[in-house]
Write a protein that holds these residues in place. Structure first.
Motif, PDB file in Angstrom:
ATOM      1  N   GLY A 141       0.824  -1.200   0.000  1.00  0.00           N
ATOM      2  CA  GLY A 141       0.000   0.000   0.000  1.00  0.00           C
ATOM      3  C   GLY A 141       0.856   1.247   0.000  1.00  0.00           C
ATOM      4  O   GLY A 141       1.568   1.525   0.962  1.00  0.00           O
ATOM      5  N   ASN A 142       0.825   1.999  -1.108  1.00  0.00           N
ATOM      6  CA  ASN A 142       1.614   3.221  -1.228  1.00  0.00           C
ATOM      7  C   ASN A 142       0.786   4.387  -0.704  1.00  0.00           C
ATOM      8  O   ASN A 142       0.179   5.142  -1.463  1.00  0.00           O
ATOM      9  N   ALA A 143       0.744   4.520   0.609  1.00  0.00           N
ATOM     10  CA  ALA A 143      -0.126   5.506   1.251  1.00  0.00           C
ATOM     11  C   ALA A 143       0.375   6.924   1.032  1.00  0.00           C
ATOM     12  O   ALA A 143       1.577   7.166   0.903  1.00  0.00           O
ATOM     13  N   SER A 144      -0.558   7.863   1.029  1.00  0.00           N
ATOM     14  CA  SER A 144      -0.197   9.270   0.915  1.00  0.00           C
ATOM     15  C   SER A 144       0.428   9.742   2.227  1.00  0.00           C
ATOM     16  O   SER A 144       0.281   9.106   3.270  1.00  0.00           O
ATOM     17  N   ILE A 145       1.096  10.870   2.172  1.00  0.00           N
ATOM     18  CA  ILE A 145       1.745  11.411   3.357  1.00  0.00           C
ATOM     19  C   ILE A 145       0.715  11.752   4.428  1.00  0.00           C
ATOM     20  O   ILE A 145       0.973  11.610   5.625  1.00  0.00           O
ATOM     21  N   LEU A 146      -0.473  12.173   4.019  1.00  0.00           N
ATOM     22  CA  LEU A 146      -1.509  12.508   4.997  1.00  0.00           C
ATOM     23  C   LEU A 146      -2.011  11.258   5.712  1.00  0.00           C
ATOM     24  O   LEU A 146      -2.264  11.288   6.919  1.00  0.00           O
ATOM     25  N   VAL A 147      -2.146  10.147   4.975  1.00  0.00           N
ATOM     26  CA  VAL A 147      -2.561   8.891   5.609  1.00  0.00           C
ATOM     27  C   VAL A 147      -1.486   8.418   6.582  1.00  0.00           C
ATOM     28  O   VAL A 147      -1.789   7.958   7.690  1.00  0.00           O
ATOM     29  N   LEU A 148      -0.226   8.547   6.182  1.00  0.00           N
ATOM     30  CA  LEU A 148       0.865   8.150   7.081  1.00  0.00           C
ATOM     31  C   LEU A 148       0.837   8.986   8.358  1.00  0.00           C
ATOM     32  O   LEU A 148       1.090   8.475   9.456  1.00  0.00           O
ATOM     33  N   GLN A 149       0.528  10.280   8.231  1.00  0.00           N
ATOM     34  CA  GLN A 149       0.436  11.129   9.413  1.00  0.00           C
ATOM     35  C   GLN A 149      -0.713  10.675  10.316  1.00  0.00           C
ATOM     36  O   GLN A 149      -0.573  10.649  11.544  1.00  0.00           O
ATOM     37  N   GLN A 150      -1.836  10.280   9.724  1.00  0.00           N
ATOM     38  CA  GLN A 150      -2.969   9.785  10.505  1.00  0.00           C
ATOM     39  C   GLN A 150      -2.602   8.494  11.234  1.00  0.00           C
ATOM     40  O   GLN A 150      -2.951   8.299  12.407  1.00  0.00           O
ATOM     41  N   VAL A 151      -1.893   7.604  10.541  1.00  0.00           N
ATOM     42  CA  VAL A 151      -1.470   6.345  11.160  1.00  0.00           C
ATOM     43  C   VAL A 151      -0.471   6.615  12.288  1.00  0.00           C
ATOM     44  O   VAL A 151      -0.536   6.007  13.357  1.00  0.00           O
ATOM     45  N   ALA A 152       0.452   7.562  12.052  1.00  0.00           N
ATOM     46  CA  ALA A 152       1.421   7.910  13.098  1.00  0.00           C
ATOM     47  C   ALA A 152       0.713   8.437  14.338  1.00  0.00           C
ATOM     48  O   ALA A 152       1.057   8.076  15.473  1.00  0.00           O
ATOM     49  N   ASN A 153      -0.293   9.272  14.136  1.00  0.00           N
ATOM     50  CA  ASN A 153      -1.055   9.798  15.272  1.00  0.00           C
ATOM     51  C   ASN A 153      -1.760   8.674  16.022  1.00  0.00           C
ATOM     52  O   ASN A 153      -1.797   8.669  17.255  1.00  0.00           O
ATOM     53  N   ALA A 154      -2.310   7.729  15.269  1.00  0.00           N
ATOM     54  CA  ALA A 154      -3.003   6.615  15.899  1.00  0.00           C
ATOM     55  C   ALA A 154      -2.049   5.734  16.704  1.00  0.00           C
ATOM     56  O   ALA A 154      -2.431   5.147  17.722  1.00  0.00           O
ATOM     57  N   LEU A 155      -0.808   5.649  16.245  1.00  0.00           N
ATOM     58  CA  LEU A 155       0.202   4.842  16.936  1.00  0.00           C
ATOM     59  C   LEU A 155       0.952   5.657  17.985  1.00  0.00           C
ATOM     60  O   LEU A 155       1.893   5.156  18.606  1.00  0.00           O
ATOM     61  N   GLN A 156       0.580   6.915  18.132  1.00  0.00           N
ATOM     62  CA  GLN A 156       1.184   7.806  19.130  1.00  0.00           C
ATOM     63  C   GLN A 156       2.700   7.921  18.943  1.00  0.00           C
ATOM     64  O   GLN A 156       3.484   7.783  19.882  1.00  0.00           O
ATOM     65  N   CYS A 157       3.083   8.147  17.721  1.00  0.00           N
ATOM     66  CA  CYS A 157       4.500   8.342  17.415  1.00  0.00           C
ATOM     67  C   CYS A 157       4.617   9.454  16.390  1.00  0.00           C
ATOM     68  O   CYS A 157       3.623   9.909  15.816  1.00  0.00           O
ATOM     69  N   SER A 158       5.832   9.908  16.161  1.00  0.00           N
ATOM     70  CA  SER A 158       6.053  10.948  15.158  1.00  0.00           C
ATOM     71  C   SER A 158       6.084  10.328  13.769  1.00  0.00           C
ATOM     72  O   SER A 158       6.307   9.120  13.603  1.00  0.00           O
ATOM     73  N   LEU A 159       5.861  11.163  12.766  1.00  0.00           N
ATOM     74  CA  LEU A 159       5.959  10.687  11.394  1.00  0.00           C
ATOM     75  C   LEU A 159       7.375  10.203  11.099  1.00  0.00           C
ATOM     76  O   LEU A 159       7.575   9.221  10.370  1.00  0.00           O
ATOM     77  N   ALA A 160       8.375  10.884  11.695  1.00  0.00           N
ATOM     78  CA  ALA A 160       9.775  10.469  11.500  1.00  0.00           C
ATOM     79  C   ALA A 160       9.997   9.049  12.006  1.00  0.00           C
ATOM     80  O   ALA A 160      10.688   8.251  11.375  1.00  0.00           O
ATOM     81  N   VAL A 177      17.002   7.695  11.571  1.00  0.00           N
ATOM     82  CA  VAL A 177      18.056   6.975  12.285  1.00  0.00           C
ATOM     83  C   VAL A 177      17.786   6.891  13.775  1.00  0.00           C
ATOM     84  O   VAL A 177      18.202   5.947  14.439  1.00  0.00           O
ATOM     85  N   THR A 178      17.057   7.850  14.333  1.00  0.00           N
ATOM     86  CA  THR A 178      16.829   7.847  15.776  1.00  0.00           C
ATOM     87  C   THR A 178      15.771   6.836  16.209  1.00  0.00           C
ATOM     88  O   THR A 178      15.381   6.802  17.369  1.00  0.00           O
ATOM     89  N   THR A 179      15.316   6.021  15.259  1.00  0.00           N
ATOM     90  CA  THR A 179      14.375   4.961  15.619  1.00  0.00           C
ATOM     91  C   THR A 179      15.032   3.590  15.521  1.00  0.00           C
ATOM     92  O   THR A 179      14.361   2.573  15.696  1.00  0.00           O
ATOM     93  N   SER A 180      16.319   3.549  15.256  1.00  0.00           N
ATOM     94  CA  SER A 180      16.978   2.279  14.958  1.00  0.00           C
ATOM     95  C   SER A 180      17.270   1.428  16.182  1.00  0.00           C
ATOM     96  O   SER A 180      17.615   0.263  16.052  1.00  0.00           O
ATOM     97  N   SER A 181      17.176   1.993  17.370  1.00  0.00           N
ATOM     98  CA  SER A 181      17.410   1.212  18.584  1.00  0.00           C
ATOM     99  C   SER A 181      16.717   1.888  19.765  1.00  0.00           C
ATOM    100  O   SER A 181      16.429   3.089  19.706  1.00  0.00           O
TER     101      SER A 181
END
Length: 302
Positions: free
Chosen positions: A60-79, A85-89
């Motif tokens: 699924g090649n989601a749009s940036i807005l959908v990714l932002q909605q998913v990030a909000n739902a997962l309580q994390c930043s879009l980054a 790199v700051t998510t690697s560990s």
């Protein structure tokens, strides 16, 4: 619903893109870490469960807005969702949490402290006696740098010339033949060798040295840095006065580009130990200001 999603996934298996697959895996991992079902995330994000399933399985090649909605739902930043790199560990994440919402002054203190902790060279007193001039082309780095070196009776190094020695061709040819990445590698090697050879030196650096964080960190670690600052119009005028017609001083587009470059780099140039604004000042006056600032800085060690 899950059976239909699985059927779509099976049909599209061969069309998976490595980037989308990695993104999907991060979404699944974040959802598992939060203890959330796919249905719960889809509901909170305002997307269909099927759409989220496609995203999780890399089809699924989601749009940036959908990714932002998913990030909000997962309580994390879009980054974090897209995997910087700051998510690697876990350690990266914990460090990032400590630094978030800190002001520039706090972040600068942290950077300096980390440099001292991780690189013993950062406490080397030779750092004070290596003077590196930074800023856009036309700031006067070469002219003022040579004058300062003569005044301090130390060598003067123009880093662009050292880069050309390493490559065996001009800077323009490096970019044309090998590309920007190769140029950045030569730039890093030239700086490392200059630092190793000279304990006392004045260095004129290329304007884009701040574009590579690793190289710029080395410069900040091993040299006292001076930002020679000027208004965009003065930068352009000085370059044209040197006989370089490429910037086309009369071009509004060229001036707009120059302003964007200066704006983009100013946040990095401002990390310099000393800032000298040469706007509206002649060569002699600018040199006296530079000389006084540097000598005041050097006095304890020189």
């Amino acid at each position: 619903m899950n059976e239909r999603a699985d059927a779509v996934i099976s049909v599209a298996e061969e069309a998976k893109n490595p980037l989308l697959m990695a993104l999907g895996e991060r979404v699944r991992n974040l959802r598992a870490r939060r203890g959330l079902t796919r249905k719960a995330v889809a509901l909170t994000a305002g997307v269909s469960e099927r759409h989220l399933a496609n995203l999780e399985y890399g089809i699924g090649n989601a749009s940036i807005l959908v990714l932002q909605q998913v990030a909000n739902a997962l309580q994390c930043s879009l980054a974090e969702l897209v995997g910087d790199v700051t998510t690697s560990s876990p350690e990266w994440l914990l460090i990032r949490e400590l630094l978030e919402r800190r002001g520039e002054a706090d972040l600068r203190r942290v950077r300096v402290a980390l440099g001292e902790l991780l690189d013993s060279a950062s406490s080397d007193p030779a750092r004070q006696r290596r003077i590196a001039l930074i800023g856009l082309r036309g700031a006067g780095k070469s002219t003022l740098g040579q004058m300062l070196a003569d005044d301090l009776e130390v060598p003067f190094v123009e880093l662009s010339r050292e880069i050309e020695k390493f490559a065996g061709c001009s800077v323009r040819e490096i970019h044309d033949l090998y590309g920007t990445n190769a140029y950045r590698r030569y730039e890093r090697r030239a700086l490392e060798e200059t630092v190793q050879i000279y304990g006392e030196v004045v260095i004129a650096t290329p304007g884009g040295i701040v574009s590579d964080p690793a190289t710029f960190n080395q410069l900040l670690t091993h040299c006292t840095t001076v930002w020679l600052r000027a208004a965009p119009e003065e930068h352009m005028g000085r370059v044209a006065a040197q006989g370089d017609t490429r910037p086309m001083a009369a071009s509004k587009e060229a001036m707009d580009d120059l302003r964007r470059i200066l704006t983009g780099r100013a946040a990095f140039y401002s990390k310099a130990d000393i800032t000298i604004d040469t706007s509206g000042h002649g060569l002699a006056e600018s040199f006296q200001t530079l000389r006084a600032a540097v000598r005041e800085r050097l006095m304890p060690a020189h």
